[in-house]
Design an enzyme around this catalytic site. Structure first.
Site: not given
Ligand code: IMP
Length: 177
Positions: A102-103, A106, A155, A168
């Site tokens: 995963e990148d 959050d 962010f 990106r």
């Molecule tokens: P989660 O389900 O809340 O863990 O969100 C994960 C997804 O939210 C990631 O795979 C990203 O696509 C997006 N995301 C969350 N925070 C950021 C950020 O700071 N920058 C860009 N994308 C984010």
């Protein structure tokens, strides 16, 4: 200060290219040790993880497979929570050593909802590697096995991560000002 603009927002440099690359090599070394003699399957989650997956994969010296999937969420007709479905997962995970790439994690909601689908296929093992982790934002319990950087709940863009489609291609990671 190295400010850049993406759409209407300003971002400042947060992680340099060198720092990111150094940390990825460390994670790759850990994986090389942990999976010696095994043949893990990396499942990278599009779009954001494409750069991390590519650099991580290049630093591996073990035999390994890689596939990319996209996650789509939709509201179940009767269920209240979001249901996550994957597009592009054609490999059978039964008895495989799986590592999710995963990148960023959050809130953890995406992976928390998606993992049961993978576990259902009975992989031999299932681990998660994420480049970024916003530990202050986590709302859904997840065990993360390989974490690049624990970052503040702000962010970020760059190195695969976007702000509304842009950013990106940046080699560094930038944080909103
Ligand atoms: P989660 O389900 O809340 O863990 O969100 C994960 C997804 O939210 C990631 O795979 C990203 O696509 C997006 N995301 C969350 N925070 C950021 C950020 O700071 N920058 C860009 N994308 C984010």
């Amino acid at each position: 200060m190295a400010l850049i603009n993406v759409h209407d927002k300003s971002f400042d440099i947060y992680l340099s290219e060198e720092k990111i690359q150094r940390r990825i090599k460390e994670i790759a070394n850990d994986i090389n040790k942990d999976y010696k003699g095994k043949r893990p399957l990396f499942i990278a989650i599009l779009n954001g993880a494409f750069m991390f997956a590519s650099d991580l994969f290049k630093s591996l010296d073990i035999e390994a497979e890689l596939c990319f999937i996209k996650l789509a969420s939709y509201k179940g007709m009767k269920s209240t929570g979001n249901v996550i479905t994957s597009i592009g997962l054609e490999v059978d995970l039964y008895d495989k050593e799986v590592i999710i790439v995963e990148d960023i994690v959050d809130t953890g909601k995406t992976l928390h909802n998606f993992l049961p689908k993978l576990i259902h296929q009975q992989p031999k093992s299932l681990k998660i590697a994420t480049l970024l982790y916003k530990s202050d934002a986590i709302a859904f319990p997840l065990h993360l096995d390989y974490v690049g950087f624990d970052i503040p709940d702000k962010f970020v863009v760059g190195y695969g991560l976007d702000y509304d489609g842009l950013g990106r291609n940046l080699k560094e990671i930038y944080q909103v000002v």
